[in-house]
Design a protein around this motif. Structure first.
Motif, PDB file in Angstrom:
ATOM      1  N   ARG A  19      39.230  44.385  32.092  1.00 28.40           N
ATOM      2  CA  ARG A  19      38.835  44.343  33.510  1.00 28.40           C
ATOM      3  C   ARG A  19      37.687  43.364  33.714  1.00 28.40           C
ATOM      4  O   ARG A  19      37.723  42.534  34.634  1.00 28.40           O
ATOM      5  CB  ARG A  19      38.415  45.739  33.977  1.00 28.40           C
ATOM      6  N   ARG A  20      36.677  43.441  32.841  1.00 24.91           N
ATOM      7  CA  ARG A  20      35.524  42.560  32.990  1.00 24.91           C
ATOM      8  C   ARG A  20      35.903  41.113  32.690  1.00 24.91           C
ATOM      9  O   ARG A  20      35.398  40.188  33.324  1.00 24.91           O
ATOM     10  CB  ARG A  20      34.387  43.026  32.080  1.00 24.91           C
ATOM     11  N   ALA A  21      36.802  40.914  31.705  1.00 22.65           N
ATOM     12  CA  ALA A  21      37.235  39.554  31.394  1.00 22.65           C
ATOM     13  C   ALA A  21      37.929  38.920  32.593  1.00 22.65           C
ATOM     14  O   ALA A  21      37.765  37.726  32.865  1.00 22.65           O
ATOM     15  CB  ALA A  21      38.170  39.567  30.186  1.00 22.65           C
ATOM     16  N   ALA A  22      38.712  39.744  33.316  1.00 19.47           N
ATOM     17  CA  ALA A  22      39.415  39.231  34.492  1.00 19.47           C
ATOM     18  C   ALA A  22      38.460  38.934  35.634  1.00 19.47           C
ATOM     19  O   ALA A  22      38.821  38.227  36.585  1.00 19.47           O
ATOM     20  CB  ALA A  22      40.472  40.239  34.941  1.00 19.47           C
ATOM     21  N   GLU A  30      36.429  31.360  35.161  1.00 19.89           N
ATOM     22  CA  GLU A  30      37.103  30.649  34.078  1.00 19.89           C
ATOM     23  C   GLU A  30      36.343  29.400  33.645  1.00 19.89           C
ATOM     24  O   GLU A  30      36.442  28.982  32.490  1.00 19.89           O
ATOM     25  CB  GLU A  30      38.518  30.253  34.514  1.00 19.89           C
ATOM     26  N   VAL A  31      35.582  28.798  34.547  1.00 17.41           N
ATOM     27  CA  VAL A  31      34.883  27.545  34.221  1.00 17.41           C
ATOM     28  C   VAL A  31      33.609  27.809  33.442  1.00 17.41           C
ATOM     29  O   VAL A  31      33.379  27.233  32.370  1.00 17.41           O
ATOM     30  CB  VAL A  31      34.571  26.741  35.504  1.00 17.41           C
ATOM     31  N   THR A  32      32.758  28.697  33.956  1.00 13.11           N
ATOM     32  CA  THR A  32      31.444  28.920  33.348  1.00 13.11           C
ATOM     33  C   THR A  32      31.400  30.142  32.439  1.00 13.11           C
ATOM     34  O   THR A  32      30.472  30.283  31.645  1.00 13.11           O
ATOM     35  CB  THR A  32      30.378  29.089  34.442  1.00 13.11           C
ATOM     36  N   GLY A  33      32.387  31.032  32.574  1.00 11.01           N
ATOM     37  CA  GLY A  33      32.346  32.279  31.821  1.00 11.01           C
ATOM     38  C   GLY A  33      31.397  33.307  32.401  1.00 11.01           C
ATOM     39  O   GLY A  33      31.222  34.392  31.830  1.00 11.01           O
TER      40      GLY A  33
END
Length: 479
Positions: A292-295, A299-302
């Motif tokens: 959930r947190r990864a989503a 995507e660019v900076t993390g």
């Protein structure tokens, strides 16, 4: 045990338990002989029994086997004086003859040793059935938990019932060490100074630990003074199981008993089964939370996106810090990078800015990207002036030259708002909007500067005001 011989019968019978009654009957079911135990149990003389039908004195729940071996059954023995005695009976294999059979009768009234074993077997079977039902119900419950705390609390409840424990505690490995997250640990007030935190010893051992007495606790942890802690807490025994998933140590469960406790051969497997169920649930919850947190990361900076950032920032507002600062930074000149050098160059720039911001703030401060070229920081400080100092360091860091941008200049317009825990509670969204307005003040003033605004809360929030500021508030951020 000794072999028993039926009166009037010279044949040697099978070995029998003590207090075994014997009845010989003919093919018609008429009693032809009995031993002294039957006479004592019925309060009868032999002449009162011999020659009478068996069913006169023995009521069977099921017929006795005559041709296919021993098949015991429950029965009731009746005496001529009105005595009624519960018994278990069976035809003795190998003793049957054409003239009838020999029947063994075992007294199962509560006062006999045989009854204790008989009912003990029944009780063991019932315990096994009850434990299996607990495990099945627990499997359903663990499948439905949504947080680690829910899993730990369910484990406490299930273990208390499965072991009839006085108390149960569950401890999980956290970044700061092993922490009790559910249940009650009666040993805690008397825990030996300097010894590993409760649950850590079991977690490190990686196997179920059974403590049968306070002195036994010293055997497991020599020199720690655990027996003293047990006695001071009124705890006589304990069983502890590590919580492990795929080789990873997640925590431990400990069951405590305020009375002497004998652990049967099923105790260790039961503790392992319950801990394994909890481990699977906790591992699943952690994986779901990780996904959930990864989503919810850019995507660019993390960096966290807005929703995740606000979740984390809300927790900061609930902490006992004197002042919380929200810093909103918008890049000056970012559009020119995208237009002249392309979006890959813009993405590289955003990643570099994120790295620089993370290098300026502290590890516990919260940094997120709000889309485009906007970054937001939530930081706990001692005084509003510390927030302005932090914002100035951020501005200076962003303004440093970047490789690959040629003559293009990148700076930041920064807005800052701070809040001391007010009488009227606030929500993070209000603070972000206020910091956003302050950022536009900085941009309208030419950019590459810091602007502050006074925060005026509006509406209501679920965030409570802490009772008092923490005694060890965060150090000043001033240079």
């Amino acid at each position: 045990m000794h072999p028993t011989t039926a009166p009037g019968d010279g044949r040697r019978t099978l070995p029998l338990l003590p207090a075994c009654g014997l009845i010989n009957v003919d093919r018609a079911g008429v009693i032809v002989n009995v031993n002294t135990a039957i006479l004592e149990w019925t309060g009868s003389e032999s002449v009162e029994l011999i020659g009478r039908p068996l069913e006169t004195f023995l009521t069977l729940r099921m017929p006795l086997a005559r041709a296919d071996g021993l098949r015991p059954t429950d029965a009731t023995l009746h005496g001529t004086s009105g005595i009624v005695r519960p018994v278990v009976v069976g035809a003795i294999d190998g003793i049957r003859a054409d003239n009838g059979m020999q029947i063994a009768v075992y007294d199962v009234s509560e006062r006999t040793a045989f009854a204790l074993g008989f009912h003990g077997a029944e009780a063991k079977t019932e315990r096994a059935r009850r434990r299996l039902q607990i495990l099945l119900n627990a499997a359903v419950g663990f499948g439905a938990v949504r947080t680690e705390t829910e899993a730990a609390e369910l484990l406490v409840d299930v273990a208390e019932r499965a072991f009839a424990a006085t108390a149960v505690s569950v401890h999980l490995r956290e970044p700061d060490g092993v922490v009790q997250v559910a249940g009650v640990n009666p040993l805690a007030p008397h825990w030996p100074a300097g010894f590993a935190p409760a649950g850590a010893f079991t977690l490190a051992r990686g196997q179920v630990l059974v403590v049968r007495s306070p002195d036994d606790a010293d055997r497991h942890a020599p020199g720690a003074g655990m027996s003293t802690a047990y006695r001071a807490s009124g705890i006589e025994a304990a069983i502890a199981s590590p919580i492990r998933s795929k080789g990873e140590s997640l925590g431990s469960m400990v069951c405590y008993f305020d009375h002497p406790r004998e652990f049967d051969e099923e105790a260790v497997p039961l503790a392992e089964a319950l801990s394994n169920q909890a481990a699977q649930a906790i591992a699943r919850v952690r994986l779901e939370e990780s996904l959930r947190r990864a989503a919810m990361h850019d995507e660019v900076t993390g960096l966290p996106r807005r929703r995740l950032f606000e979740e984390d920032a809300t927790q900061a507002l609930l902490s006992d810090f004197p002042v919380v600062a929200v810093i909103f930074a918008d890049l000056d000149g970012f559009k020119a990078v995208n237009d002249l050098l392309g979006h890959p160059a813009g993405d590289d720039l955003l990643r570099e800015v994120g790295t620089r911001l993370r290098g300026v703030i502290r590890e516990r401060d919260i940094l997120g990207r709000f889309g485009g070229d906007e970054f937001v920081i939530v930081a706990a400080v001692d005084h509003p002036i510390d927030a302005e100092s932090l914002a100035e360091r951020i501005r200076a860091s962003v303004a440093e030259p970047y490789d690959g941008l040629a003559e293009l200049s990148i700076t930041a317009s920064i807005g800052v708002v701070t809040v001391e825990y007010p009488e009227s509670p606030v929500i993070i969204d209000q603070l972000i909007r206020a910091a956003d307005h302050a950022m536009y003040d900085a941009k309208l003033s030419g950019g590459d500067r810091v602007a502050t605004r006074e925060f005026r809360p509006t509406g209501r929030s679920a965030l409570p005001k802490p009772r008092e500021a923490a005694a060890d508030a965060s150090p000043s951020l001033a240079p």
